[in-house]
Write a protein that holds these residues in place. Structure first.
Motif, PDB file in Angstrom:
ATOM      1  N   GLU A   1      -7.564   6.018  -7.022  1.00 32.66           N
ATOM      2  CA  GLU A   1      -6.649   4.947  -6.641  1.00 32.66           C
ATOM      3  C   GLU A   1      -6.693   3.812  -7.672  1.00 32.66           C
ATOM      4  O   GLU A   1      -6.771   2.652  -7.317  1.00 32.66           O
ATOM      5  CB  GLU A   1      -7.031   4.402  -5.255  1.00 32.66           C
TER       6      GLU A   1
ATOM      7  N   THR B   1       0.833  -1.207   0.000  1.00 33.44           N
ATOM      8  CA  THR B   1       0.000   0.000   0.000  1.00 33.44           C
ATOM      9  C   THR B   1       0.864   1.252   0.000  1.00 33.44           C
ATOM     10  O   THR B   1       0.619   2.192  -0.769  1.00 33.44           O
ATOM     11  CB  THR B   1      -0.949  -0.008   1.226  1.00 33.44           C
TER      12      THR B   1
ATOM     13  N   ALA C   1      -7.956  -0.701  -3.796  1.00 37.20           N
ATOM     14  CA  ALA C   1      -7.927   0.512  -4.617  1.00 37.20           C
ATOM     15  C   ALA C   1      -9.270   0.728  -5.304  1.00 37.20           C
ATOM     16  O   ALA C   1      -9.764   1.852  -5.372  1.00 37.20           O
ATOM     17  CB  ALA C   1      -6.813   0.414  -5.645  1.00 37.20           C
TER      18      ALA C   1
ATOM     19  N   THR D   1       2.552   1.625  -3.412  1.00 41.97           N
ATOM     20  CA  THR D   1       1.583   2.044  -4.432  1.00 41.97           C
ATOM     21  C   THR D   1       1.366   3.545  -4.366  1.00 41.97           C
ATOM     22  O   THR D   1       1.334   4.225  -5.394  1.00 41.97           O
ATOM     23  CB  THR D   1       0.241   1.301  -4.248  1.00 41.97           C
TER      24      THR D   1
ATOM     25  N   ASN E   1       2.462   6.253  -7.442  1.00 44.05           N
ATOM     26  CA  ASN E   1       1.312   6.816  -8.148  1.00 44.05           C
ATOM     27  C   ASN E   1       1.542   8.292  -8.425  1.00 44.05           C
ATOM     28  O   ASN E   1       1.616   9.105  -7.507  1.00 44.05           O
ATOM     29  CB  ASN E   1       0.034   6.615  -7.336  1.00 44.05           C
TER      30      ASN E   1
END
Length: 163
Positions: A91, A50, A84, A53, A57
């Protein structure tokens, strides 16, 4: 730019990144690897995934590449994608299993497009990168050696007996 996260059994992810750096001569941006070592708690892996990510991003979404469907890395990636999806459009996470070098290189190359295109290009790179080279070899490259040529039967004499 689409972020890329590899979640794989160690040391595959790190090795793929090293290969990508070799091909592109520099580390890719918005890119991370989570190499899963044996006996790591799934909750810890999910927390790490998490965090990574979010780090990769750049606002356009993240492509998660994982190695083996059904293994711990793909299970973590699947949970990440589901979380997500529950979090909304900001997300966006796509997950593909079966990561290989052609898949990764394609994903890096097309990551300036949209997430759906990167997914499609990465998957085609993976499958098109699998080639039976013997069946694809041109006839001109097939050699037949004659024991009377004075060679060792493997072409060591330098005589070309191509058909």
């Amino acid at each position: 730019m689409i972020g890329i996260l590899i979640i794989s059994h160690a040391p595959l992810g790190a090795a793929l990144v090293a290969c990508a750096k070799h091909v592109f001569s520099e580390p890719p941006e918005h890119f991370a690897v989570l190499d899963v070592v044996p006996d790591t708690e799934p909750q810890l892996l999910m927390q790490q995934a998490t965090t990574l990510t979010k780090q990769v991003n750049a606002g356009q979404g993240v492509l998660v590449l994982t190695d083996l469907f059904g293994g711990t890395p793909s299970n973590i990636a699947t949970q990440l994608g589901a979380a997500a999806a529950a979090g909304g459009a900001s997300e966006r996470v796509a997950v593909i299993t079966g990561v290989n070098l052609p898949m990764l290189l394609r994903a890096i190359t097309y990551r300036h497009t949209d997430l759906a295109t990167v997914v499609e290009k990465a998957m085609s790179g993976a499958t098109n990168g699998i080639v039976n080279l013997v069946s694809k070899a041109p006839q001109a490259q097939t050699r037949k050696f004659n024991d009377s040529s004075g060679g060792d039967g493997n072409g060591a004499s330098g005589n070309d007996h191509s058909q």
